[in-house]
Design an enzyme around this catalytic site. Structure first.
Site, PDB file in Angstrom:
ATOM      1  N   HIS A   1     -10.341 -69.605  29.744  1.00 20.93           N
ATOM      2  CA  HIS A   1      -9.426 -70.340  28.867  1.00 20.93           C
ATOM      3  C   HIS A   1     -10.153 -71.000  27.704  1.00 20.93           C
ATOM      4  O   HIS A   1      -9.538 -71.315  26.680  1.00 20.93           O
ATOM      5  CB  HIS A   1      -8.667 -71.393  29.680  1.00 20.93           C
ATOM      6  CG  HIS A   1      -7.320 -71.744  29.119  1.00 20.93           C
ATOM      7  ND1 HIS A   1      -7.037 -71.724  27.766  1.00 20.93           N
ATOM      8  CD2 HIS A   1      -6.164 -72.129  29.727  1.00 20.93           C
ATOM      9  CE1 HIS A   1      -5.777 -72.088  27.572  1.00 20.93           C
ATOM     10  NE2 HIS A   1      -5.228 -72.325  28.742  1.00 20.93           N
TER      11      HIS A   1
ATOM     12  N   ASP B   1       1.695 -52.151  28.592  1.00 22.99           N
ATOM     13  CA  ASP B   1       1.873 -50.762  29.032  1.00 22.99           C
ATOM     14  C   ASP B   1       0.559 -50.010  28.851  1.00 22.99           C
ATOM     15  O   ASP B   1       0.100 -49.809  27.725  1.00 22.99           O
ATOM     16  CB  ASP B   1       2.998 -50.105  28.221  1.00 22.99           C
ATOM     17  CG  ASP B   1       3.329 -48.691  28.698  1.00 22.99           C
ATOM     18  OD1 ASP B   1       2.571 -48.137  29.516  1.00 22.99           O
ATOM     19  OD2 ASP B   1       4.349 -48.144  28.236  1.00 22.99           O
TER      20      ASP B   1
END
Length: 448
Positions: free
Chosen positions: A163, A384
C-alpha cells in the site's frame, strides 16, 4: 461438496515460489515516496482475491507479468528505510529489479463450491496467498502473487500489493495493465504509469494551515469525551459481516434522510453504516466518534495529479460527532457531516495535510473511528486475463476497517464488509438491514 466453510489445503507445485523479474533492463535508482505513501497507517499490503471460471496458462501469466513489470518496475524492487535504521524511518523503494514473488498451487475445490462459501472471508482463505517469511513489513516484496488451480479447471488469483507504493486506483491500474499485456499484446498500455511522487512533496518549510481531525500527535485522551474503540475491537473475537445493498436498498436509505438532502450512494451508505456500527457497540451518548473515509484527491489539487499516477493519491477525510447526535438523528445528520468533510478537501487543505505528515510523530487517529475504504468504483471487478471476467472479487481477509466492495454483475450494487465483535454481530446485522429487506416487485433482498 465441502461440508464446512474451511478451505482444503493448498498443494504447491514447487517447494518455493519463483521470482518474476522485468524481462528487460529497468532503471536502477531509489524512488522517493510521498508523505501520503509513507504513513505508518498504510504499512500493509492490499490483498485481492479473484475467482475465475477458467484458468489462464501459468506460463502466459508469468511472461505477461515480467513484461508489465518493465513499466511498473518499482513493484519488482524492495522497500528500504531511508536512514537504514529500521521500520520507523521514512521509506523509499530500491528499484533493483529483484522481482515479484509468484507461487503456483492446486486446491481440491470447484468454483461452485468456493462461491457457496464466499459470502464472508475466513482465516482458511489465507492458504490462497503464499506467506513470505519476514521479520518486518519492509522485508516483504512489494508484489506477491499466488495462482491456485482448481479441480474444475478454474483458478483463484490472489495478489498482495504494497500500500505504500500503490493506492486502490493504482492497484487497479496495475492489474488491468497486466491483463492488457495478455489480451492485447500488440498494443501499448492505455495508461502509462507515472512514477514520480514529487507532485506530492511537502513545502519547505512545511505550512500546516488547516485543522486535521483525522490525525493526532499525542496518545492522551479525555475519557469523558473519547473512548478507544479500536483497542476494544482488537481485544475481542471478531466476526466478518457482509451486506449487499442493491439499488432498491440504497433508494430506500436515501428516503430515510429527512429533511431530504441530495446525496451520493456512498454518502448515504457511509452514514448508515457508521450509525449502525456505533449503535451496535452501545457506546455512551457522551462519547465522540469519528468517521474516516478515503477520498481520491487527484483532481482536487492545483495543478491536478497527472493521469497514470499510481501512488497514494487519496487522503482520509474525517468528521466527528457526539454519539447521541448520530444515533438519535436520521441519516441526514451523518450525510451532512460527510459532505462537509468532503468539501473541505481543497488544494490548500491537502497540501497542509502533506506538510503535517513531515512530523513523524503524527499518526492517523483510529482510536474512536470507523474507517471506510471505497473499492466499489475502481473497476476491480472487470479484470480479464483472457478467459473472462471474475465470478468473484473481494479482499482476502476481513478486518475492523470497513470496505465498500463491487458486486460482480451488478454495477449499481455495493457490498459492505467489516468485522465486528462476536457479541454485537446480531445487533449490527439488525441495524444494517432493518426495514430494507422488504421485497418490492419480486425483488430479492440483499442481506447475506
Amino acid at each position: 461438496m465441502l461440508r464446512s466453510e474451511e478451505l482444503p489445503d493448498c498443494f504447491y507445485y514447487q517447494n518455493k515460489p519463483t521470482l518474476i523479474t522485468p524481462n528487460t533492463s529497468t532503471p536502477n535508482h531509489s524512488l522517493y515516496l510521498s508523505n501520503l505513501d509513507d504513513q505508518k497507517f498504510l504499512r500493509f499490503s492490499i490483498k485481492y482475491l479473484y475467482l475465475f471460471e477458467k484458468a489462464a496458462a501459468i506460463d502466459i501469466l508469468k511472461y505477461s507479468l515480467s513484461k508489465v513489470l518493465v513499466d511498473y518496475y518499482p513493484l519488482a524492487g524492495r522497500l528500504r528505510p531511508c536512514g537504514g535504521a529500521g521500520d520507523d524511518d521514512k521509506l523509499v523503494v530500491d528499484c533493483n529489479g529483484e522481482g515479484a514473488v509468484f507461487a503456483e498451487g492446486f486446491m481440491d475445490i470447484s468454483c461452485e463450491e468456493f462461491l457457496q462459501i464466499s459470502r464472508k472471508p475466513n482465516r482458511s482463505w489465507r492458504k490462497l496467498l503464499y506467506r513470505v517469511e519476514a521479520h518486518s513489513f519492509i522485508e516483504i516484496p512489494p508484489l506477491v502473487v499466488q495462482v491456485t488451480n482448481l479441480r474444475c479447471g478454474g483458478m483463484i488469483l490472489c495478489t498482495a500489493i504494497n500500500h505504500c507504493i500503490c493506492d486502490g486506483i493504482g492497484t487497479s491500474q496495475f492489474l488491468h495493465a497486466w491483463a492488457h499485456v495478455i489480451t492485447k499484446p500488440t498494443l501499448n498500455l492505455p495508461i502509462l504509469p507515472l512514477h514520480s511522487r514529487h507532485v506530492l512533496k511537502p513545502r519547505d518549510p512545511p505550512q500546516v494551515t488547516h485543522t486535521h481531525l483525522g490525525y493526532t500527535k499525542t496518545t492522551f485522551k479525555d475519557n469523558n469525551i473519547h473512548v478507544d474503540i479500536n483497542q476494544y475491537l482488537q481485544s475481542q473475537p471478531l466476526v466478518p459481516t457482509s451486506f449487499t445493498f442493491t439499488s432498491a436498498h440504497i433508494l430506500r436509505l436515501k428516503r430515510r434522510c429527512i429533511p431530504s438532502l441530495k446525496c451520493t450512494t456512498f454518502e448515504a451508505l457511509a452514514s448508515h453504516t457508521w450509525r449502525s456500527w456505533v449503535r451496535s457497540l452501545d457506546l455512551s451518548t457522551t462519547f465522540k466518534v469519528k468517521l474516516l473515509f478515503s477520498v481520491n484527491v487527484r483532481k482536487k489539487l492545483i495543478p491536478e495529479i497527472p493521469q497514470g499516477y499510481y501512488g497514494n493519491g487519496f487522503v482520509l477525510a474525517c468528521t466527528e460527532t457526539a454519539v447521541k447526535d448520530l444515533v438519535t438523528s436520521n441519516l441526514h445528520h451523518g450525510i451532512k457531516l460527510i459532505q462537509q468533510a468532503k468539501s473541505s478537501l481543497t488544494d490548500g487543505h491537502v497540501r497542509s495535510m502533506i506538510d503535517l505528515l513531515e512530523d513523524k510523530n503524527v499518526k492517523t487517529d483510529i482510536c474512536s473511528s470507523l474507517v471506510i475504504s471505497q473499492w466499489a468504483k475502481l473497476g476491480l471487478e472487470d479484470l480479464d486475463f483472457g478467459q473472462g471476467k471474475p465470478l468473484h472479487m473481494g479482499p482476502l481477509t476481513s478486518d475492523i476497517y470497513c470496505l465498500f466492495l463491487p458486486v460482480v454483475g451488478n454495477f449499481d450494487a455495493v457490498k459492505v464488509q467489516v468485522s465486528v465483535p462476536e457479541c454485537v454481530v446480531e445487533k449490527f446485522e439488525y441495524y444494517m438491514m432493518d426495514g430494507l429487506e422488504e421485497e418490492e416487485n419480486g425483488e430479492q433482498n440483499g442481506f447475506i
